[in-house]
Design an enzyme around this catalytic site. Structure first.
Site, PDB file in Angstrom:
ATOM      1  N   VAL A   1       0.797  -1.218   0.042  1.00 13.26           N
ATOM      2  CA  VAL A   1      -0.013   0.031  -0.039  1.00 13.26           C
ATOM      3  C   VAL A   1       1.063   1.225  -0.065  1.00 13.26           C
ATOM      4  O   VAL A   1       0.976   2.070  -0.829  1.00 13.26           O
ATOM      5  CB  VAL A   1      -0.882   0.047   1.240  1.00 13.26           C
ATOM      6  CG1 VAL A   1      -1.566   1.406   1.435  1.00 13.26           C
ATOM      7  CG2 VAL A   1      -1.939  -1.103   1.227  1.00 13.26           C
ATOM      8  N   ARG A   2       1.800   1.439   0.830  1.00 11.15           N
ATOM      9  CA  ARG A   2       2.858   2.739   1.068  1.00 11.15           C
ATOM     10  C   ARG A   2       3.573   2.700  -0.273  1.00 11.15           C
ATOM     11  O   ARG A   2       3.801   3.850  -0.664  1.00 11.15           O
ATOM     12  CB  ARG A   2       3.385   2.626   2.474  1.00 11.15           C
ATOM     13  CG  ARG A   2       2.259   2.781   3.425  1.00 11.15           C
ATOM     14  CD  ARG A   2       2.656   3.208   4.729  1.00 11.15           C
ATOM     15  NE  ARG A   2       1.643   3.574   5.690  1.00 11.15           N
ATOM     16  CZ  ARG A   2       1.977   3.775   7.084  1.00 11.15           C
ATOM     17  NH1 ARG A   2       3.206   3.359   7.554  1.00 11.15           N
ATOM     18  NH2 ARG A   2       0.999   4.079   7.685  1.00 11.15           N
TER      19      ARG A   2
ATOM     20  N   GLY B   1      -1.414 -22.799  -3.846  1.00  9.12           N
ATOM     21  CA  GLY B   1      -2.876 -22.810  -4.479  1.00  9.12           C
ATOM     22  C   GLY B   1      -3.117 -21.213  -4.944  1.00  9.12           C
ATOM     23  O   GLY B   1      -3.803 -20.996  -5.958  1.00  9.12           O
TER      24      GLY B   1
ATOM     25  N   ASP C   1       3.773 -22.988   6.048  1.00  9.38           N
ATOM     26  CA  ASP C   1       4.287 -24.212   5.567  1.00  9.38           C
ATOM     27  C   ASP C   1       5.791 -24.244   4.810  1.00  9.38           C
ATOM     28  O   ASP C   1       6.155 -25.287   4.838  1.00  9.38           O
ATOM     29  CB  ASP C   1       3.155 -24.811   4.638  1.00  9.38           C
ATOM     30  CG  ASP C   1       1.883 -25.209   5.401  1.00  9.38           C
ATOM     31  OD1 ASP C   1       1.713 -25.216   6.425  1.00  9.38           O
ATOM     32  OD2 ASP C   1       1.054 -25.655   4.568  1.00  9.38           O
TER      33      ASP C   1
ATOM     34  N   ARG D   1       8.347 -39.238  30.572  1.00 10.36           N
ATOM     35  CA  ARG D   1       7.422 -39.691  29.643  1.00 10.36           C
ATOM     36  C   ARG D   1       7.743 -38.801  28.132  1.00 10.36           C
ATOM     37  O   ARG D   1       8.224 -37.920  28.226  1.00 10.36           O
ATOM     38  CB  ARG D   1       6.040 -39.582  30.025  1.00 10.36           C
ATOM     39  CG  ARG D   1       5.527 -38.135  30.357  1.00 10.36           C
ATOM     40  CD  ARG D   1       4.075 -38.298  30.933  1.00 10.36           C
ATOM     41  NE  ARG D   1       3.632 -36.669  31.232  1.00 10.36           N
ATOM     42  CZ  ARG D   1       2.774 -36.548  32.256  1.00 10.36           C
ATOM     43  NH1 ARG D   1       2.130 -37.510  32.909  1.00 10.36           N
ATOM     44  NH2 ARG D   1       2.365 -35.350  32.683  1.00 10.36           N
TER      45      ARG D   1
ATOM     46  N   GLY E   1      16.185 -30.142  19.482  1.00  2.83           N
ATOM     47  CA  GLY E   1      16.419 -31.311  19.968  1.00  2.83           C
ATOM     48  C   GLY E   1      15.511 -32.519  20.077  1.00  2.83           C
ATOM     49  O   GLY E   1      15.574 -33.371  20.877  1.00  2.83           O
ATOM     50  N   ALA E   2      14.600 -32.866  18.730  1.00  2.00           N
ATOM     51  CA  ALA E   2      13.702 -33.918  19.077  1.00  2.00           C
ATOM     52  C   ALA E   2      14.415 -35.156  18.676  1.00  2.00           C
ATOM     53  O   ALA E   2      15.740 -35.057  18.131  1.00  2.00           O
ATOM     54  CB  ALA E   2      12.743 -33.561  17.754  1.00  2.00           C
TER      55      ALA E   2
ATOM     56  N   LEU F   1      15.407 -39.647  29.685  1.00  3.22           N
ATOM     57  CA  LEU F   1      14.335 -39.288  30.667  1.00  3.22           C
ATOM     58  C   LEU F   1      13.054 -39.221  29.705  1.00  3.22           C
ATOM     59  O   LEU F   1      11.994 -39.750  30.204  1.00  3.22           O
ATOM     60  CB  LEU F   1      14.592 -38.319  31.489  1.00  3.22           C
ATOM     61  CG  LEU F   1      15.624 -38.120  32.242  1.00  3.22           C
ATOM     62  CD1 LEU F   1      15.652 -36.926  33.221  1.00  3.22           C
ATOM     63  CD2 LEU F   1      15.379 -39.332  33.461  1.00  3.22           C
TER      64      LEU F   1
HETATM   65  O1  F6P Z   1      -1.549 -23.769   4.595  1.00  2.95           O
HETATM   66  C1  F6P Z   1      -1.228 -23.391   5.912  1.00  2.95           C
HETATM   67  C2  F6P Z   1      -2.095 -24.491   6.619  1.00  2.95           C
HETATM   68  O2  F6P Z   1      -2.104 -24.018   8.193  1.00  2.95           O
HETATM   69  C3  F6P Z   1      -1.694 -26.004   6.601  1.00  2.95           C
HETATM   70  O3  F6P Z   1      -0.431 -26.277   7.578  1.00  2.95           O
HETATM   71  C4  F6P Z   1      -2.742 -26.788   7.517  1.00  2.95           C
HETATM   72  O4  F6P Z   1      -2.763 -28.052   6.935  1.00  2.95           O
HETATM   73  C5  F6P Z   1      -3.861 -26.018   6.745  1.00  2.95           C
HETATM   74  O5  F6P Z   1      -3.541 -24.643   6.535  1.00  2.95           O
HETATM   75  C6  F6P Z   1      -5.216 -25.912   7.724  1.00  2.95           C
HETATM   76  O6  F6P Z   1      -6.103 -25.152   6.690  1.00  2.95           O
HETATM   77  P1  F6P Z   1      -7.546 -24.633   7.290  1.00  2.95           P
HETATM   78  O7  F6P Z   1      -7.190 -23.313   7.852  1.00  2.95           O
HETATM   79  O8  F6P Z   1      -8.324 -24.505   6.044  1.00  2.95           O
HETATM   80  O9  F6P Z   1      -8.011 -25.529   8.384  1.00  2.95           O
END
Ligand code: F6P
Length: 321
Positions: free
Chosen positions: A24-25, A104, A128, A163, A186-187, A215
């Site tokens: 916009v700006r 998309g 994503d 756990r 660190g998974a 642990l």
């Molecule tokens: O595309 C981003 C996202 O957050 C994805 O990671 C997730 O699968 C999807 O959108 C969830 O979509 P909605 O907001 O339509 O539930």
């Protein structure tokens, strides 16, 4: 170019507002009339335009979400509705459309441009990180930091109680949120749609961790991994006898104030999109490659491949010994 419009589409992402503000700006700076389209392609079909002014985007830089709303538009898949959308642009004499969204959404922009000739610009906005032509998409850094914060907190309690935890993160087709947060958090193991890792491998990893005195284990599962979190948990419990909890982070990952990285990326993308339209360069996708904001042919960008970072997965494997 004298009149442009901007819309956000698909899942919202922190930093979209920063991109809108820049568009916009910068547009106003170049003497353009700038319009926002509300609710993404839905609003484009239904003629929901708003003329934007300098103050329309005041105080939004730090806010998550998108002030102009977003939607996943099934109706935009219909060519008749795309015609309708174009008519609305034509009536307002809008000469260029900037679309902020994921795969998309940018594909929709490409179609619209091919069918009607309207110049478009794509800005990658999705948590994503699944647009492969750019190293990072707007919102990814904020989302991954939210996940990291959750992992850090879950670590405290899961080691106290000895756990394990399955943390489910977003990513139906792209495992980047899981990979980066798992690497930095660190998974023990990260499960993503792109890699074939069996449930047995997961169970063995947790079991050998218990044997070596761990642990707890943190398992990050992207939502697109083909085995459900509950099935995983059952398999781990059955084999190890250890208690396993499930934390689904869900929409928490989509909110929050954008990080520095997302604000910079979003703002630079917005600036460049307007600059290009002003200079008569059309149908490009903006992105960041090797630390530099660049533009790419929209079609090529959408077809690009960026493999998952195997070195991060390897690091997770070795470092979680
Ligand atoms: O595309 C981003 C996202 O957050 C994805 O990671 C997730 O699968 C999807 O959108 C969830 O979509 P909605 O907001 O339509 O539930």
């Amino acid at each position: 170019m004298k009149k442009i419009a901007v819309l956000t589409s698909g899942g919202d992402a922190p930093g979209m507002n920063a991109a809108i503000r820049a568009v916009v700006r910068y547009g106003i700076y170049y003497d353009m009339e700038v319009y926002a389209v509300h609710r993404g392609y839905e609003g484009l079909i239904d003629n929901e335009f708003e003329r934007m002014h300098r103050r329309s985007v005041a105080d939004i830089l730090h806010r998550g979400g998108t002030i102009i709303k977003t939607a996943r538009s099934a109706r935009f898949h219909d060519p008749e509705n795309r015609k309708k959308a174009y008519k609305n642009l034509e009536t307002l004499e809008i000469e260029g459309l900037i679309v902020i969204g994921g795969n998309g959404s940018l594909t929709g922009a490409k179609l619209l441009s091919e069918e009607t000739g309207i110049p478009v610009m794509g800005i990658p906005g999705t948590i994503d990180n699944d647009l492969r032509y750019t190293d990072y998409t707007i919102g990814f850094d904020t989302a991954v930091n939210t996940v990291l914060d959750a992992i850090t907190k879950i670590r405290d309690t899961s080691s106290s109680h000895e756990r394990s935890t399955v943390i489910e993160v977003m990513g139906r087709h792209c495992g980047d949120i899981a990979v980066y947060s798992g690497f930095a958090g660190g998974a023990e193991i990260v499960l993503i749609p792109e890699k074939d890792i069996s449930v047995d491998e997961v169970v063995d990893k947790v079991a050998s961790g218990i044997e070596s005195g761990k642990l707890h284990s943190i398992i990050i599962r992207a939502e697109g991994y083909p085995v459900s979190s509950n099935d995983l948990i059952k398999a781990i419990k059955d084999k190890t006898g250890q208690d396993v909890k499930l934390v689904v982070l869900s929409y928490l990952q989509r909110g929050g104030s954008p990080t520095l990285r997302d604000r910079v990326l979003a703002t630079e993308c917005g600036m460049l999109a307007v600059e290009l339209l002003k200079d008569g360069v059309y149908n490009r996708a903006i992105g960041e490659v090797d630390g530099k904001i660049q533009d790419f042919d929209l079609g090529e960008a959408l077809a690009a491949e960026r493999p998952i970072r195997d070195e991060l997965l390897q690091g997770i494997k070795v470092l979680s010994m």
